[in-house]
Design a protein around this motif. Structure first.
Motif, short mmCIF file in Angstrom:
data_model
loop_
_atom_site.label_atom_id
_atom_site.label_comp_id
_atom_site.label_asym_id
_atom_site.label_seq_id
_atom_site.Cartn_x
_atom_site.Cartn_y
_atom_site.Cartn_z
N TYR A 29 -8.10 86.20 -0.51
CA TYR A 29 -6.91 85.35 -0.41
C TYR A 29 -5.70 86.26 -0.20
CZ TYR A 29 -3.60 81.59 -1.68
OH TYR A 29 -2.59 80.65 -1.68
N ILE A 30 -5.09 86.17 0.96
CA ILE A 30 -3.91 86.97 1.29
C ILE A 30 -2.70 86.08 1.13
CG2 ILE A 30 -2.76 88.35 3.06
CD1 ILE A 30 -5.54 88.88 4.26
N GLN A 31 -1.91 86.37 0.13
CA GLN A 31 -0.80 85.51 -0.20
C GLN A 31 0.42 85.77 0.68
OE1 GLN A 31 -1.35 86.70 -4.47
NE2 GLN A 31 -0.92 84.54 -4.82
N GLN A 32 1.40 84.93 0.52
CA GLN A 32 2.59 84.98 1.38
C GLN A 32 3.36 86.29 1.19
OE1 GLN A 32 4.92 81.43 1.16
NE2 GLN A 32 6.69 82.32 2.15
N ASP A 33 3.49 86.72 -0.06
CA ASP A 33 4.17 87.98 -0.33
C ASP A 33 3.15 89.11 -0.26
OD1 ASP A 33 6.55 86.62 -0.77
OD2 ASP A 33 6.08 86.29 -2.89
N GLN A 56 3.96 95.13 9.95
CA GLN A 56 3.02 96.17 9.54
C GLN A 56 2.48 95.90 8.14
OE1 GLN A 56 5.62 99.52 10.09
NE2 GLN A 56 4.90 99.93 12.16
N ARG A 57 3.33 95.43 7.25
CA ARG A 57 2.89 95.11 5.89
C ARG A 57 1.86 93.97 5.91
NH1 ARG A 57 5.98 96.75 1.56
NH2 ARG A 57 5.49 94.83 0.43
N LYS A 58 2.12 92.98 6.75
CA LYS A 58 1.19 91.86 6.84
C LYS A 58 -0.15 92.32 7.39
CE LYS A 58 2.09 88.26 6.02
NZ LYS A 58 1.92 87.55 4.74
N ARG A 59 -0.13 93.15 8.43
CA ARG A 59 -1.38 93.63 9.01
C ARG A 59 -2.12 94.55 8.03
NH1 ARG A 59 1.90 94.47 13.59
NH2 ARG A 59 1.64 96.74 13.49
N VAL A 94 -15.09 84.85 4.32
CA VAL A 94 -14.07 83.80 4.20
C VAL A 94 -12.72 84.45 3.90
CG1 VAL A 94 -13.36 81.69 3.02
CG2 VAL A 94 -15.79 82.19 3.30
N MET A 95 -11.71 84.08 4.67
CA MET A 95 -10.36 84.62 4.47
C MET A 95 -9.36 83.47 4.45
SD MET A 95 -10.43 88.00 6.96
CE MET A 95 -8.89 88.64 6.31
N PHE A 96 -8.52 83.45 3.41
CA PHE A 96 -7.45 82.48 3.29
C PHE A 96 -6.11 83.22 3.37
CE2 PHE A 96 -10.97 80.39 1.16
CZ PHE A 96 -10.90 79.10 1.64
N LEU A 97 -5.16 82.64 4.07
CA LEU A 97 -3.84 83.24 4.19
C LEU A 97 -2.78 82.17 3.98
CD1 LEU A 97 -5.76 84.49 6.77
CD2 LEU A 97 -3.88 86.15 6.68
N ASP A 98 -1.82 82.46 3.12
CA ASP A 98 -0.73 81.54 2.83
C ASP A 98 0.50 81.96 3.61
OD1 ASP A 98 0.80 79.53 1.76
OD2 ASP A 98 1.10 80.51 -0.18
N GLU A 99 0.88 81.16 4.60
CA GLU A 99 2.06 81.41 5.44
C GLU A 99 2.06 82.84 5.97
OE1 GLU A 99 4.18 79.18 6.34
OE2 GLU A 99 4.01 77.54 4.88
N PRO A 100 1.08 83.23 6.78
CA PRO A 100 1.01 84.62 7.25
C PRO A 100 2.14 85.04 8.17
CG PRO A 100 -0.58 83.25 8.42
CD PRO A 100 0.00 82.40 7.34
N THR A 101 2.87 84.10 8.75
CA THR A 101 3.95 84.47 9.68
C THR A 101 5.33 84.43 9.04
OG1 THR A 101 4.12 82.16 10.43
CG2 THR A 101 2.63 83.60 11.65
N THR A 102 5.40 84.14 7.75
CA THR A 102 6.70 84.08 7.08
C THR A 102 7.37 85.46 7.10
OG1 THR A 102 5.99 82.30 5.61
CG2 THR A 102 7.87 83.61 4.90
N GLY A 103 8.62 85.48 7.52
CA GLY A 103 9.38 86.72 7.55
C GLY A 103 9.13 87.59 8.76
#
Length: 598
Positions: free
Chosen positions: A101-105, A163-166, A179-188
């Motif tokens: 689970y990759i969160q927004q922050d 870069q931080r998101k990647r 299985v990968m979950f991402l919460d708002e991956p494009t925020t910021g």
């Protein structure tokens, strides 16, 4: 820029489909307020090899649904969720080990470089299943596919948002989760970085993974990269199907998207009520069995993913996750590196302890050998106890609140267990606290002219070390119970109360009976008590007296007047140790409970 990610060193991720039926969730407003239904009987399925977007306006229940599907939210929801793999259904425990689970922050270690962060994640996720050379090849492969090779030696604190998101994705990609979950991956992220991020997720999905992410209002180009969309509004499903069918779907309800208008924007405008209230009509249409808008794109993509799995898994090796003991050693190593790099935690505190030790040593000069300054010397012990208490406790109050998000993410994504992390933290911090106590004590003890006796100095040092360790443990306990603001305030007040009950500012004979017994809860009492016995106990000889009369020239009189004749040094040390163990265990329990309820 991005190619399809192929982790040649690891087995291809096994496919897992997620099917959920009639999921409801209620949250209470305030402590005694009414309950509010966030999700209202939501059903759907997310297939492997498919990139799915959960969309909807703010408050629609996107993040709530994501938290339930990931297992982040375990309570308060009802319904049924099934995790189906090639070998049948998986339990939640089995599924949790195969998902991330990759969160927004983006929670990253700021003092580590990109390569070091990847190395740490590799050691924690893969362990000794691969050689060091194979791990480096795997790291280089992932970084190259995610266009992070140029930032390999850049510290995480200096990375851009994209870069931080990647990097957050790269860290979880090392053990190839299905299985990968991402919460708002494009925020910021800017438009280009957002496009690159979703393009990357699309390539990962095509490799056979089940990838689900929440997204608020994507651009038309980004929207088209998603294979399926799950649209929420008011806790209900308004659309569940292929992105290419959305315009036709809304047209069937009499809602025609204007030409050259972003379909994603039009969907949000419709369910937000800008063209009227069509929520009931859309919900009925979305859940109708007669009319399905889910294209066969899912089946096509799933077949492609299975083909990729067959072709790419032939030359792979089996990888077993490391044991918790191996992870403990890895955490110990990286914790030590982090401590030595953080100058505010290590070097600044060392300098302050040295300077304060010099200042107090000079302030209480000759108090250890001059009978006329014996009361001032006891004041020195009190100041020493309070100083060591505050300097250890206050940073500890802030420690876990600052690390909580990082700990929660890494623990949830199967990097390590809480007990492993907690044990590594203790083992790393104990030598550091001992060093702080030694630097302060070795300077202040001799400058204040305490007895030049090796045994007494070691006894003094032992009390100082125990005081710092207990204060740190107590600070961690407070930090796991309260937020940083309330925690620092509460810790300061409790320390003041323990100081008053230590037996010097108010003598035990002068205390009310109730408060005298309450004083046994104060670890500063045992600290001051042990300091006094260290210097004035054990049959110490008479002190020098530069005046004609010194009442406390005889050390036993000091113990008598302070009502400390009933205590023994080693009993105080044992009680201090018991306080330390008690606070450590209590802090672990409260931290575990906080993580479970977060």
């Amino acid at each position: 820029m991005y190619q399809r990610v192929v982790l040649v060193s690891l087995p291809q991720a096994s496919s897992i489909d997620i099917e959920f039926t009639n999921v409801t969730y209620e949250a209470q407003e305030g402590f005694l307020g009414p309950t509010k239904q966030i999700l209202k009987g939501v059903s759907g399925a997310f297939k492997s090899g498919v990139l799915t977007a959960i969309m909807g306006p703010s408050g629609a229940g996107k993040s709530t649904l994501l938290n339930i599907l990931t297992g982040f939210e375990r309570d308060k929801w009802k319904g049924q969720i099934e995790y189906i793999g090639k070998d049948g259904k998986h339990t939640l425990k089995e599924y949790r080990k195969q998902s991330c689970y990759i969160q927004q922050d983006d929670q990253l270690h700021p003092l580590f470089t990109v390569h070091e962060a990847m190395r740490m994640a590799t050691d924690l996720k893969i362990g000794s299943s691969l050689s060091r050379k194979a791990k480096e090849m795997l790291i280089d492969d992932v970084l190259e596919n995610l266009d992070l090779s140029k930032t390999k030696d850049t510290r995480c604190s200096q990375l851009s948002g994209g870069q931080r998101k990647r990097l957050s994705i790269a860290l979880e990609l090392l053990d190839n989760p299905p299985v990968m979950f991402l919460d708002e991956p494009t925020t910021g992220l800017d438009a280009l970085s957002s496009y690159q991020c979703i393009r990357l997720l699309q390539s990962l999905a095509k490799a056979g993974r089940t990838i689900v992410c929440t997204i608020h209002q994507p651009s038309a180009a980004i929207y088209e990269m998603f294979d399926n969309v799950f649209l929420l509004a008011g806790g209900r499903c308004m659309y569940d199907g292929a992105t290419k069918n959305t315009i036709a779907y809304f047209a069937s309800a009499g809602l025609h998207c204007p030409k050259y208008h972003n379909p994603a924007d039009y969907m949000i405008e419709v369910i937000s009520g800008e063209y009227g209230d069509f929520s009931d009509q859309l919900h009925k249409l979305a859940t109708s069995k007669e009319q399905s808008w889910r294209s066969n794109v899912s089946q096509i993509l799933k077949k492609e993913a299975d083909a990729n799995f067959t072709n790419e898994s032939k030359a792979t090796v089996l990888v077993q996750p490391p044991s918790e003991l191996e992870r403990f050693v890895v955490l110990l190593h990286w914790h030590m590196i982090q401590l030595f790099r953080d100058w505010t935690v290590t070097y600044l505190k060392l300098l302050i302890h040295l300077l304060v030790g010099i200042m107090l040593g000079l302030l209480f000069t000759d108090s250890g050998m001059d009978g006329s300054k014996s009361l001032s010397n006891v004041g020195f012990f009190v100041v020493t106890s309070v100083y060591l208490c505050y300097t250890s406790m206050m940073p500890a109050v802030l420690k876990f609140p600052l690390e909580f998000s990082m700990l929660k993410k890494e623990r949830f994504n199967n990097w390590y267990t809480l007990k492993t992390y907690y044990a590594a933290t203790i083992i790393c911090n104990v030598p550091l606290q001992m060093m702080f106590a030694f630097v302060y004590s070795s300077v202040s003890y001799f400058l204040s002219h305490q007895p030049a006796d090796t045994n007494r100095f070691l006894m003094f040092l032992a009390v100082a070390i125990m005081t710092t360790l207990i204060a740190e443990s107590f600070g961690i306990l407070i930090g796991t119970l309260l937020n940083p603001v309330n925690g620092t305030f509460t810790a300061a007040i409790i320390t003041c109360a323990m100081l008053v009950l230590s037996g010097f500012l108010a003598l035990y004979d002068h205390m009310p009976v109730v408060l005298y017994y309450v004083s046994y809860l104060s670890y500063l009492k045992y600290s001051v008590h042990a300091f006094v016995h260290t210097i004035y106990g054990f049959n110490r000889e008479k002190l020098s007296c530069p005046r004609s009369y010194c009442h406390y020239r005889i050390p036993e009189l000091m113990l008598t007047d302070l009502s400390m004749t009933d205590g023994k040094y080693w009993i105080d040390i044992c009680l201090l140790f018991c306080n330390y163990v008690l606070f450590r265990i209590a802090a672990y329990c409260t931290l575990k409970k906080k993580l479970a309820s977060a």
